[in-house]
Design an enzyme around this catalytic site. Structure first.
Site, short mmCIF file in Angstrom:
data_model
loop_
_atom_site.label_atom_id
_atom_site.label_comp_id
_atom_site.label_asym_id
_atom_site.label_seq_id
_atom_site.Cartn_x
_atom_site.Cartn_y
_atom_site.Cartn_z
CG HIS A 1 15.64 4.35 0.97
ND1 HIS A 1 14.86 4.30 -0.16
CD2 HIS A 1 16.18 5.58 1.01
CE1 HIS A 1 14.92 5.47 -0.78
NE2 HIS A 1 15.70 6.27 -0.08
CB ALA B 1 25.93 1.63 3.78
C1 GAR Z 1 19.58 -1.22 -3.69
O1 GAR Z 1 20.48 -0.14 -3.78
C2 GAR Z 1 18.45 -0.88 -2.73
O2 GAR Z 1 18.87 -0.10 -1.65
C3 GAR Z 1 17.53 -0.11 -3.63
O3 GAR Z 1 17.55 -0.81 -4.86
C4 GAR Z 1 18.85 -1.42 -5.01
C5 GAR Z 1 18.64 -2.88 -5.34
O4 GAR Z 1 19.85 -3.52 -5.63
N1 GAR Z 1 16.21 -0.01 -3.07
C6 GAR Z 1 15.45 1.10 -3.17
O5 GAR Z 1 15.79 2.08 -3.78
C7 GAR Z 1 14.12 1.02 -2.43
N2 GAR Z 1 13.51 2.31 -2.36
P1 GAR Z 1 20.03 -5.09 -5.53
O6 GAR Z 1 18.90 -5.73 -6.34
O7 GAR Z 1 21.36 -5.34 -6.17
O8 GAR Z 1 19.99 -5.52 -4.09
#
Ligand code: GAR
Length: 209
Positions: A110, A180
């Site tokens: 998250h 992070a």
């Molecule tokens: C990431 O920032 C993750 O932390 C967030 O979605 C993004 C996905 O990026 N997740 C949430 O908000 C869950 N509540 P990615 O597909 O490039 O990994």
């Protein structure tokens, strides 16, 4: 070997950090057995295919009811016999049956320091918009086990990131990912794969040796 399935919905940069981590030895004792997306055609699926990981798409669009979708998702996961399920930007609320069956075997990333800016409606860029709106000076990311609530499970790792004066949600999202998310997610998987994470009274103990 920890049989690990990764669930995705979009860009898959966290998935890429995991793939790279397994390849370069930062994540040990781990086999990526399946990547499941709830959306067809997303970049995350491309990344999985390029890395030679079997993929599946389970989309709500393909099912008449949410129950049927939930059952299809559960069987796509069961088929891979995973020891660990990683939610890497998977923007679907998991069915209770799935959470119960894989208790303490599902982890999520998250993009904030839980319990700030989390819960229902806080996902993706929204989280960073709210952090900037509130004017906090420090944010970050959290890896936690998934329980029946929303972002309420035991916390495994967190990392703080400083907010800069001129940040936009997009700039902040990128910094939180780089500083992070892409660090603590691979680290959490490696710790779990090496038996260094235990849950006691809904709290996580990490053997950091
Ligand atoms: C990431 O920032 C993750 O932390 C967030 O979605 C993004 C996905 O990026 N997740 C949430 O908000 C869950 N509540 P990615 O597909 O490039 O990994």
């Amino acid at each position: 070997m920890l049989r690990t399935a990764v669930l995705v919905s979009g860009g898959g940069t966290n998935l890429q950090a995991i793939i790279d981590g397994v390849r370069d030895g930062q994540i040990t004792n781990t086999e990526l057995v399946k990547v499941i997306s709830n959306k067809a055609g997303v970049k995350a699926l491309e990344r999985a295919e390029k890395a030679g990981i079997p993929t599946a798409v389970v989309s709500k669009k393909g099912y008449a009811s949410i129950e049927e979708f939930n059952d299809a998702l559960l069987s796509a996961i069961d088929d891979a016999s995973p020891d660990l399920i990683v939610l890497a930007g998977f923007l679907v609320v998991l069915p209770e049956k799935l959470v119960k069956k894989y208790s303490n075997k599902i982890i999520n990333i998250h993009p904030s320091l839980i319990p700030s800016f989390c819960g229902v409606g806080y996902y993706g860029l929204r989280v960073h918009e709210e952090a900037l709106k509130r004017g906090v000076k420090v944010t970050g990311a959290t890896v936690h086990f998934v329980d029946e609530g929303c972002d309420s499970g035991p916390i495994i790792l967190q990392k703080a990131v400083e907010i800069q004066q001129d940040d936009t949600p997009e700039i902040l999202q990128k910094r939180v990912m780089e500083q992070a998310e892409w660090k603590i997610m691979p680290k959490a998987i490696d710790l779990i794969a090496n038996g260094r994470v235990t849950v006691v009274d809904r709290k996580v103990k990490v053997d950091l040796r």
